[in-house]
Design a protein around this motif. Structure first.
Motif, PDB file in Angstrom:
ATOM      1  N   LEU A 196       0.867  -1.166   0.071  1.00 13.76           N
ATOM      2  CA  LEU A 196       0.044   0.075  -0.028  1.00 13.76           C
ATOM      3  C   LEU A 196       0.923   1.270   0.111  1.00 13.76           C
ATOM      4  O   LEU A 196       1.612   1.375   0.757  1.00 13.76           O
ATOM      5  CB  LEU A 196      -0.844  -0.052   1.294  1.00 13.76           C
ATOM      6  CG  LEU A 196      -1.866   1.266   1.430  1.00 13.76           C
ATOM      7  CD1 LEU A 196      -3.025   1.390   0.466  1.00 13.76           C
ATOM      8  CD2 LEU A 196      -2.677   1.259   2.881  1.00 13.76           C
ATOM      9  N   ARG A 197       0.501   2.227  -0.875  1.00 16.25           N
ATOM     10  CA  ARG A 197       1.094   3.600  -0.862  1.00 16.25           C
ATOM     11  C   ARG A 197       0.115   4.642  -0.965  1.00 16.25           C
ATOM     12  O   ARG A 197      -0.818   4.617  -1.974  1.00 16.25           O
ATOM     13  CB  ARG A 197       2.151   3.672  -1.811  1.00 16.25           C
ATOM     14  CG  ARG A 197       3.100   2.709  -1.998  1.00 16.25           C
ATOM     15  CD  ARG A 197       4.260   3.160  -3.155  1.00 16.25           C
ATOM     16  NE  ARG A 197       5.099   1.841  -3.487  1.00 16.25           N
ATOM     17  CZ  ARG A 197       5.725   1.617  -4.574  1.00 16.25           C
ATOM     18  NH1 ARG A 197       5.838   2.660  -5.194  1.00 16.25           N
ATOM     19  NH2 ARG A 197       6.666   0.646  -4.694  1.00 16.25           N
ATOM     20  N   PRO A 198       0.398   5.807  -0.474  1.00 11.78           N
ATOM     21  CA  PRO A 198      -0.493   6.950  -0.618  1.00 11.78           C
ATOM     22  C   PRO A 198      -0.132   7.428  -2.118  1.00 11.78           C
ATOM     23  O   PRO A 198       1.017   7.390  -2.515  1.00 11.78           O
ATOM     24  CB  PRO A 198      -0.064   8.042   0.604  1.00 11.78           C
ATOM     25  CG  PRO A 198       1.097   7.616   1.025  1.00 11.78           C
ATOM     26  CD  PRO A 198       1.285   6.147   0.603  1.00 11.78           C
ATOM     27  N   MET A 199      -1.111   7.966  -2.581  1.00 17.32           N
ATOM     28  CA  MET A 199      -0.762   8.673  -3.701  1.00 17.32           C
ATOM     29  C   MET A 199      -1.947   9.795  -3.906  1.00 17.32           C
ATOM     30  O   MET A 199      -2.651   9.923  -3.349  1.00 17.32           O
ATOM     31  CB  MET A 199      -0.945   7.620  -4.867  1.00 17.32           C
ATOM     32  CG  MET A 199      -2.319   7.320  -5.418  1.00 17.32           C
ATOM     33  SD  MET A 199      -2.185   6.584  -6.976  1.00 17.32           S
ATOM     34  CE  MET A 199      -1.827   7.804  -8.125  1.00 17.32           C
ATOM     35  N   ARG A 200      -1.532  10.597  -5.104  1.00 19.22           N
ATOM     36  CA  ARG A 200      -2.738  11.674  -5.294  1.00 19.22           C
ATOM     37  C   ARG A 200      -2.926  11.599  -7.074  1.00 19.22           C
ATOM     38  O   ARG A 200      -1.956  11.521  -7.934  1.00 19.22           O
ATOM     39  CB  ARG A 200      -2.103  13.113  -5.150  1.00 19.22           C
ATOM     40  CG  ARG A 200      -2.942  14.255  -5.498  1.00 19.22           C
ATOM     41  CD  ARG A 200      -2.257  15.478  -5.184  1.00 19.22           C
ATOM     42  NE  ARG A 200      -1.083  15.829  -5.753  1.00 19.22           N
ATOM     43  CZ  ARG A 200      -0.060  16.162  -5.000  1.00 19.22           C
ATOM     44  NH1 ARG A 200      -0.487  16.460  -3.835  1.00 19.22           N
ATOM     45  NH2 ARG A 200       1.042  16.160  -5.550  1.00 19.22           N
ATOM     46  N   VAL A 201      -4.436  11.307  -7.387  1.00 20.64           N
ATOM     47  CA  VAL A 201      -4.633  11.228  -8.589  1.00 20.64           C
ATOM     48  C   VAL A 201      -4.687  12.735  -9.235  1.00 20.64           C
ATOM     49  O   VAL A 201      -5.446  13.608  -8.746  1.00 20.64           O
ATOM     50  CB  VAL A 201      -6.078  10.770  -8.854  1.00 20.64           C
ATOM     51  CG1 VAL A 201      -6.470  10.681 -10.330  1.00 20.64           C
ATOM     52  CG2 VAL A 201      -5.946   9.242  -8.280  1.00 20.64           C
ATOM     53  N   SER A 202      -3.780  13.036  -9.846  1.00 19.31           N
ATOM     54  CA  SER A 202      -3.442  14.451 -10.354  1.00 19.31           C
ATOM     55  C   SER A 202      -4.116  14.658 -11.722  1.00 19.31           C
ATOM     56  O   SER A 202      -4.469  15.831 -12.140  1.00 19.31           O
ATOM     57  CB  SER A 202      -1.864  14.781 -10.639  1.00 19.31           C
ATOM     58  OG  SER A 202      -1.380  14.565  -9.505  1.00 19.31           O
ATOM     59  N   PHE A 203      -4.177  13.616 -12.621  1.00 16.82           N
ATOM     60  CA  PHE A 203      -4.833  13.893 -14.110  1.00 16.82           C
ATOM     61  C   PHE A 203      -5.405  12.620 -14.137  1.00 16.82           C
ATOM     62  O   PHE A 203      -5.219  11.445 -13.944  1.00 16.82           O
ATOM     63  CB  PHE A 203      -3.663  14.018 -14.959  1.00 16.82           C
ATOM     64  CG  PHE A 203      -2.946  15.194 -14.832  1.00 16.82           C
ATOM     65  CD1 PHE A 203      -3.141  16.380 -15.344  1.00 16.82           C
ATOM     66  CD2 PHE A 203      -1.416  14.935 -14.222  1.00 16.82           C
ATOM     67  CE1 PHE A 203      -2.284  17.385 -15.099  1.00 16.82           C
ATOM     68  CE2 PHE A 203      -0.839  16.280 -14.176  1.00 16.82           C
ATOM     69  CZ  PHE A 203      -1.115  17.543 -14.393  1.00 16.82           C
ATOM     70  N   LEU A 204      -6.736  12.806 -14.614  1.00  9.00           N
ATOM     71  CA  LEU A 204      -7.542  11.899 -14.885  1.00  9.00           C
ATOM     72  C   LEU A 204      -8.607  12.078 -16.225  1.00  9.00           C
ATOM     73  O   LEU A 204      -9.287  12.933 -16.058  1.00  9.00           O
ATOM     74  CB  LEU A 204      -8.650  11.409 -13.688  1.00  9.00           C
ATOM     75  CG  LEU A 204      -9.587  10.166 -13.875  1.00  9.00           C
ATOM     76  CD1 LEU A 204      -8.775   8.953 -13.933  1.00  9.00           C
ATOM     77  CD2 LEU A 204     -10.526   9.997 -12.719  1.00  9.00           C
ATOM     78  N   ARG A 205      -8.320  11.164 -17.091  1.00  5.99           N
ATOM     79  CA  ARG A 205      -9.008  11.420 -18.405  1.00  5.99           C
ATOM     80  C   ARG A 205     -10.815  11.523 -18.092  1.00  5.99           C
ATOM     81  O   ARG A 205     -11.016  10.752 -17.450  1.00  5.99           O
ATOM     82  CB  ARG A 205      -8.694  10.637 -19.529  1.00  5.99           C
ATOM     83  CG  ARG A 205      -9.229  10.713 -20.702  1.00  5.99           C
ATOM     84  CD  ARG A 205      -8.821   9.703 -21.722  1.00  5.99           C
ATOM     85  NE  ARG A 205      -9.135   8.460 -21.316  1.00  5.99           N
ATOM     86  CZ  ARG A 205      -8.690   7.539 -21.797  1.00  5.99           C
ATOM     87  NH1 ARG A 205      -7.699   7.479 -22.816  1.00  5.99           N
ATOM     88  NH2 ARG A 205      -9.256   5.984 -21.574  1.00  5.99           N
ATOM     89  N   GLY A 206     -11.312  12.500 -18.766  1.00  2.48           N
ATOM     90  CA  GLY A 206     -12.745  12.577 -18.607  1.00  2.48           C
ATOM     91  C   GLY A 206     -13.135  13.468 -17.417  1.00  2.48           C
ATOM     92  O   GLY A 206     -14.415  13.724 -17.232  1.00  2.48           O
ATOM     93  N   VAL A 207     -12.198  13.814 -16.550  1.00  4.31           N
ATOM     94  CA  VAL A 207     -12.486  14.593 -15.308  1.00  4.31           C
ATOM     95  C   VAL A 207     -11.866  15.974 -15.466  1.00  4.31           C
ATOM     96  O   VAL A 207     -10.662  16.198 -15.853  1.00  4.31           O
ATOM     97  CB  VAL A 207     -12.032  13.925 -14.179  1.00  4.31           C
ATOM     98  CG1 VAL A 207     -12.184  14.723 -12.601  1.00  4.31           C
ATOM     99  CG2 VAL A 207     -12.692  12.490 -14.027  1.00  4.31           C
ATOM    100  N   ASP A 208     -12.977  16.865 -15.517  1.00  3.39           N
ATOM    101  CA  ASP A 208     -12.331  18.590 -15.566  1.00  3.39           C
ATOM    102  C   ASP A 208     -11.706  18.587 -17.211  1.00  3.39           C
ATOM    103  O   ASP A 208     -10.908  19.524 -17.060  1.00  3.39           O
ATOM    104  CB  ASP A 208     -11.548  18.847 -14.552  1.00  3.39           C
ATOM    105  CG  ASP A 208     -12.102  18.873 -13.146  1.00  3.39           C
ATOM    106  OD1 ASP A 208     -11.387  18.485 -12.351  1.00  3.39           O
ATOM    107  OD2 ASP A 208     -13.260  19.206 -12.976  1.00  3.39           O
ATOM    108  N   ASP A 209     -12.192  17.885 -18.096  1.00  2.38           N
ATOM    109  CA  ASP A 209     -11.636  18.191 -19.427  1.00  2.38           C
ATOM    110  C   ASP A 209     -12.253  19.379 -20.019  1.00  2.38           C
ATOM    111  O   ASP A 209     -13.164  19.785 -19.830  1.00  2.38           O
ATOM    112  CB  ASP A 209     -11.962  17.133 -20.339  1.00  2.38           C
ATOM    113  CG  ASP A 209     -10.865  15.904 -20.154  1.00  2.38           C
ATOM    114  OD1 ASP A 209     -10.058  15.794 -19.268  1.00  2.38           O
ATOM    115  OD2 ASP A 209     -11.544  14.902 -20.618  1.00  2.38           O
TER     116      ASP A 209
END
Length: 100
Positions: free
Chosen positions: A87-100
């Motif tokens: 397990l690792r923490p992360m941040r989803v910074s770019f996600l296609r289809g979101v805020d495009d």
């Protein structure tokens, strides 16, 4: 809520190519578990990597590390002892289809 990535490491190289019937059954239950998490809005994405090392990857949302670890440890691929979790923490910074 924060994002977490968990990896499930297979018991051997070329796992996908050498999977046994019993292992395939566990992985089917694992896939059903992930589908349920996806339907609940907990799972952001998941899938295996290919090549010699077939590590599985899942990105989930959880309130904190304890909740994320509980989700990871409830994965049938992990509870069965087939896969080794990480397990690792992360941040989803770019996600296609979101805020495009």
């Amino acid at each position: 809520m924060s994002e977490w990535i968990y990896f499930i490491h297979p018991p051997r190289e070329h796992f996908v190519d050498t999977i046994t019937e019993d292992e395939a059954t566990i992985m089917q239950i694992h896939a059903e578990h992930l589908a349920e998490l996806h339907q609940q809005g907990v799972l952001i994405l998941a899938g295996p990597t290919f090549g010699a090392v077939n590590t599985g990857v899942a990105i989930i949302e959880a309130a904190d590390e304890e909740a994320a670890r509980e989700l990871m440890m409830s994965d049938p691929a992990v509870t069965s002892g087939l896969m080794t979790p990480e397990l690792r923490p992360m941040r989803v910074s770019f996600l296609r289809g979101v805020d495009d």
